[in-house]
Design a protein around this motif. Sequence first.
Motif, PDB file in Angstrom:
ATOM      1  N   ALA A   1      19.134  -9.039  -2.341  1.00 20.76           N
ATOM      2  CA  ALA A   1      19.402  -8.124  -3.453  1.00 20.76           C
ATOM      3  C   ALA A   1      20.624  -7.276  -3.127  1.00 20.76           C
ATOM      4  O   ALA A   1      21.018  -7.157  -1.963  1.00 20.76           O
ATOM      5  CB  ALA A   1      18.186  -7.230  -3.684  1.00 20.76           C
ATOM      6  N   PRO A   2      21.244  -6.674  -4.130  1.00 20.54           N
ATOM      7  CA  PRO A   2      22.348  -5.749  -3.849  1.00 20.54           C
ATOM      8  C   PRO A   2      21.839  -4.534  -3.086  1.00 20.54           C
ATOM      9  O   PRO A   2      20.630  -4.315  -2.967  1.00 20.54           O
ATOM     10  CB  PRO A   2      22.850  -5.369  -5.247  1.00 20.54           C
ATOM     11  N   ASP A   3      22.765  -3.748  -2.570  1.00 26.78           N
ATOM     12  CA  ASP A   3      22.387  -2.554  -1.821  1.00 26.78           C
ATOM     13  C   ASP A   3      21.487  -1.654  -2.662  1.00 26.78           C
ATOM     14  O   ASP A   3      21.611  -1.590  -3.893  1.00 26.78           O
ATOM     15  CB  ASP A   3      23.630  -1.776  -1.391  1.00 26.78           C
ATOM     16  N   ALA A   4      20.590  -0.968  -1.988  1.00 30.44           N
ATOM     17  CA  ALA A   4      19.634  -0.103  -2.680  1.00 30.44           C
ATOM     18  C   ALA A   4      20.362   0.967  -3.488  1.00 30.44           C
ATOM     19  O   ALA A   4      21.305   1.603  -3.007  1.00 30.44           O
ATOM     20  CB  ALA A   4      18.695   0.541  -1.673  1.00 30.44           C
ATOM     21  N   TYR A   5      19.924   1.145  -4.713  1.00 32.15           N
ATOM     22  CA  TYR A   5      20.527   2.136  -5.610  1.00 32.15           C
ATOM     23  C   TYR A   5      20.057   3.531  -5.217  1.00 32.15           C
ATOM     24  O   TYR A   5      18.851   3.787  -5.079  1.00 32.15           O
ATOM     25  CB  TYR A   5      20.128   1.824  -7.045  1.00 32.15           C
TER      26      TYR A   5
ATOM     27  N   ILE B   1       6.397   6.246 -17.075  1.00 26.48           N
ATOM     28  CA  ILE B   1       7.113   7.493 -16.783  1.00 26.48           C
ATOM     29  C   ILE B   1       6.672   8.057 -15.434  1.00 26.48           C
ATOM     30  O   ILE B   1       7.495   8.478 -14.616  1.00 26.48           O
ATOM     31  CB  ILE B   1       6.884   8.515 -17.913  1.00 26.48           C
ATOM     32  N   ASP B   2       5.359   8.056 -15.177  1.00 25.91           N
ATOM     33  CA  ASP B   2       4.854   8.570 -13.898  1.00 25.91           C
ATOM     34  C   ASP B   2       5.325   7.710 -12.730  1.00 25.91           C
ATOM     35  O   ASP B   2       5.700   8.228 -11.674  1.00 25.91           O
ATOM     36  CB  ASP B   2       3.325   8.615 -13.915  1.00 25.91           C
ATOM     37  N   GLY B   3       5.319   6.388 -12.908  1.00 32.10           N
ATOM     38  CA  GLY B   3       5.673   5.490 -11.815  1.00 32.10           C
ATOM     39  C   GLY B   3       7.126   5.560 -11.408  1.00 32.10           C
ATOM     40  O   GLY B   3       7.476   5.290 -10.250  1.00 32.10           O
ATOM     41  N   LEU B   4       8.002   5.942 -12.328  1.00 28.97           N
ATOM     42  CA  LEU B   4       9.429   5.989 -12.007  1.00 28.97           C
ATOM     43  C   LEU B   4       9.777   7.087 -11.013  1.00 28.97           C
ATOM     44  O   LEU B   4      10.855   7.064 -10.418  1.00 28.97           O
ATOM     45  CB  LEU B   4      10.244   6.192 -13.289  1.00 28.97           C
ATOM     46  N   THR B   5       8.892   8.046 -10.820  1.00 27.10           N
ATOM     47  CA  THR B   5       9.186   9.140  -9.893  1.00 27.10           C
ATOM     48  C   THR B   5       9.329   8.651  -8.455  1.00 27.10           C
ATOM     49  O   THR B   5       9.913   9.341  -7.624  1.00 27.10           O
ATOM     50  CB  THR B   5       8.076  10.205  -9.956  1.00 27.10           C
ATOM     51  N   TYR B   6       8.810   7.449  -8.157  1.00 27.41           N
ATOM     52  CA  TYR B   6       8.881   6.936  -6.786  1.00 27.41           C
ATOM     53  C   TYR B   6      10.211   6.265  -6.473  1.00 27.41           C
ATOM     54  O   TYR B   6      10.494   5.961  -5.316  1.00 27.41           O
ATOM     55  CB  TYR B   6       7.730   5.952  -6.542  1.00 27.41           C
ATOM     56  N   GLY B   7      11.025   6.009  -7.484  1.00 30.55           N
ATOM     57  CA  GLY B   7      12.337   5.431  -7.237  1.00 30.55           C
ATOM     58  C   GLY B   7      12.298   3.925  -7.043  1.00 30.55           C
ATOM     59  O   GLY B   7      11.236   3.297  -7.080  1.00 30.55           O
ATOM     60  N   PRO B   8      13.467   3.301  -6.825  1.00 29.22           N
ATOM     61  CA  PRO B   8      13.540   1.841  -6.688  1.00 29.22           C
ATOM     62  C   PRO B   8      12.738   1.336  -5.491  1.00 29.22           C
ATOM     63  O   PRO B   8      12.735   1.949  -4.422  1.00 29.22           O
ATOM     64  CB  PRO B   8      15.039   1.583  -6.491  1.00 29.22           C
ATOM     65  N   ASN B   9      12.060   0.205  -5.686  1.00 27.71           N
ATOM     66  CA  ASN B   9      11.321  -0.423  -4.593  1.00 27.71           C
ATOM     67  C   ASN B   9      11.423  -1.946  -4.620  1.00 27.71           C
ATOM     68  O   ASN B   9      10.762  -2.629  -3.848  1.00 27.71           O
ATOM     69  CB  ASN B   9       9.841  -0.005  -4.621  1.00 27.71           C
ATOM     70  N   PHE B  10      12.267  -2.469  -5.532  1.00 27.84           N
ATOM     71  CA  PHE B  10      12.363  -3.917  -5.687  1.00 27.84           C
ATOM     72  C   PHE B  10      13.774  -4.306  -6.119  1.00 27.84           C
ATOM     73  O   PHE B  10      14.372  -3.666  -6.992  1.00 27.84           O
ATOM     74  CB  PHE B  10      11.333  -4.388  -6.721  1.00 27.84           C
TER      75      PHE B  10
ATOM     76  N   ASP C   1      15.028  -5.115  -0.634  1.00 26.62           N
ATOM     77  CA  ASP C   1      16.226  -5.877  -0.289  1.00 26.62           C
ATOM     78  C   ASP C   1      16.166  -7.332  -0.741  1.00 26.62           C
ATOM     79  O   ASP C   1      16.963  -8.154  -0.303  1.00 26.62           O
ATOM     80  CB  ASP C   1      16.473  -5.818   1.221  1.00 26.62           C
ATOM     81  N   SER C   2      15.222  -7.676  -1.622  1.00 26.46           N
ATOM     82  CA  SER C   2      15.090  -9.063  -2.065  1.00 26.46           C
ATOM     83  C   SER C   2      14.810  -9.119  -3.560  1.00 26.46           C
ATOM     84  O   SER C   2      14.163  -8.232  -4.124  1.00 26.46           O
ATOM     85  CB  SER C   2      13.962  -9.761  -1.297  1.00 26.46           C
ATOM     86  N   ARG C   3      15.286 -10.200  -4.200  1.00 24.65           N
ATOM     87  CA  ARG C   3      15.042 -10.421  -5.628  1.00 24.65           C
ATOM     88  C   ARG C   3      13.797 -11.272  -5.861  1.00 24.65           C
ATOM     89  O   ARG C   3      13.465 -11.594  -6.999  1.00 24.65           O
ATOM     90  CB  ARG C   3      16.255 -11.105  -6.260  1.00 24.65           C
ATOM     91  N   LEU C   4      13.097 -11.651  -4.780  1.00 30.18           N
ATOM     92  CA  LEU C   4      11.888 -12.466  -4.892  1.00 30.18           C
ATOM     93  C   LEU C   4      10.665 -11.566  -5.032  1.00 30.18           C
ATOM     94  O   LEU C   4      10.527 -10.576  -4.311  1.00 30.18           O
ATOM     95  CB  LEU C   4      11.740 -13.357  -3.658  1.00 30.18           C
ATOM     96  N   LEU C   5       9.784 -11.931  -5.952  1.00 38.18           N
ATOM     97  CA  LEU C   5       8.520 -11.217  -6.149  1.00 38.18           C
ATOM     98  C   LEU C   5       7.404 -12.256  -6.180  1.00 38.18           C
ATOM     99  O   LEU C   5       7.540 -13.300  -6.827  1.00 38.18           O
ATOM    100  CB  LEU C   5       8.564 -10.413  -7.445  1.00 38.18           C
ATOM    101  N   VAL C   6       6.315 -11.980  -5.472  1.00 32.53           N
ATOM    102  CA  VAL C   6       5.201 -12.925  -5.373  1.00 32.53           C
ATOM    103  C   VAL C   6       3.933 -12.254  -5.880  1.00 32.53           C
ATOM    104  O   VAL C   6       3.529 -11.208  -5.365  1.00 32.53           O
ATOM    105  CB  VAL C   6       5.000 -13.406  -3.921  1.00 32.53           C
ATOM    106  N   ALA C   7       3.319 -12.852  -6.888  1.00 32.60           N
ATOM    107  CA  ALA C   7       2.029 -12.377  -7.388  1.00 32.60           C
ATOM    108  C   ALA C   7       0.912 -13.163  -6.717  1.00 32.60           C
ATOM    109  O   ALA C   7       1.034 -14.369  -6.505  1.00 32.60           O
ATOM    110  CB  ALA C   7       1.955 -12.546  -8.903  1.00 32.60           C
ATOM    111  N   ASN C   8      -0.173 -12.478  -6.372  1.00 25.74           N
ATOM    112  CA  ASN C   8      -1.290 -13.084  -5.634  1.00 25.74           C
ATOM    113  C   ASN C   8      -0.778 -13.783  -4.375  1.00 25.74           C
ATOM    114  O   ASN C   8      -1.005 -14.982  -4.174  1.00 25.74           O
ATOM    115  CB  ASN C   8      -2.049 -14.085  -6.506  1.00 25.74           C
TER     116      ASN C   8
END
Length: 446
Positions: free
Chosen positions: A167-171, A195-204, A248-255
């Motif tokens: 992924a690109p550098d963390a925003y 709205i509440d969840g955005l307070t934690y900032g980027p994580n993906f 730091d990655s564009r991959l997301l894995v569910a389950n």
Amino acid sequence: MKKIILVVAAVALVAVAGIAIFAIRRPSRTPSGNDQPDQGGGKPLAAVLPADSEYPAVGACVEPGDENVVRVEVNQDVPSPRCQKMTAKQRLVIKNKTSEPLSLWFGDKKEYVFSVAANGEYAISQPVGELLAPRVHVLHGSPYEGPAVWLLDVATPYLYRFSDYPAPDAYTGPRANVDFETSPAAAKIVGPRIIDGLTYGPNFAGHYTVIEWGCGASCQMHAIVDAKTGAIVEYSLGSAFSLQYRLDSRLLVANPPLYLDELSEAPAGVAVEYYEMKDGRLNLLARQARGEGSSMVCIQVITRAKSTLTGEEKDFPTPCAVPFGWEPMAAPTPGSGGILPYDSGVQGKVILGPNCPVQREPPDPACADKPYVTAVQVIAADSPSSAPFAIAETDQEGNFRVMLPPGEYGLQPVGGNPFPRCETQTIAIEPGALHEVRLSCDTGIR
């Protein structure tokens, strides 16, 4: 002349011997933090060491990632991390960040012992699965203790690596407000959660925020929002056993396999799902059945599905591409190899009344009960009302339909404060049956 040659030869022999002796006696260099770690291991083991415990005493553990080597540190106070999860094929490297040499070992009887120089590193030569049995092992030490190592019993190999989708550098800039115009339905259904969840900032994936909330037993829903623009990428991504993702990655894995394989038996229909964030969209790469080393093969037919949370309808390229939390609106043809939806559920109508303060004779059509456009929360038995199993939106005629597995549920239309006040109706879904209901909401008009 011969004497000179003999003297030169003798001097040469002495020099060579001296070099050889120096080479033999030269002490090995103590590894430092910049050197390659020592390679080796303790005494050869006849069998893997049994685990010290089922679960770590320290609580949460760091996830293993997909690198071949996992590094941990021993400090004078507490190790970093205090608990590290690993898979069987990964190798462990221990960094000694103290000024004293360490003696470390696995096993209560010191079955596997090794030393690490002050400020040095030590790499266990074999994969941890050849040394340790699954579950938790404590890395004992003197004078300082090492971390707990949780060896996961992962039978399902990952099809994709996080490191292959950088992924690109963390925003780190200012976070944008949520742009609900990019997904008006999200504002109505899950707006406050986003709205509440955005307070934690980027994580993906550099600049996206993944937000999770529960929707019942073995059920989570997720939204993904671009922290730079506020755009909503997803708001009804479902899972049965959470997600695995990295900044730091564009991959997301569910389950993910490391969660799914911890179960003695995976629920029917639950598969590992791999997604790639690309060009502002989350694209499904593959679905993988538990224990399989390849993706699921599925018929190539466009399948329309509906979100059980929001009621949104969307086309997917194959039945296998329909993610958890969505139900195909039409089953694939027999023998197609597709994934069939539940063949049971509930359908009905939500009505609103009374609409006049007094009854009239003959009845006034304007006072008749009217369809109520709202959302119906489907709450599984023994689950809190704040965690619905599914949410179905009614159409303009007040009709709704949602496919569900057999079981007991409560149906709760969303009313107002204080009116309309809607009744909760308890139903039992039978296998292969579609339950019919009529739900009423009171306007408060008298």
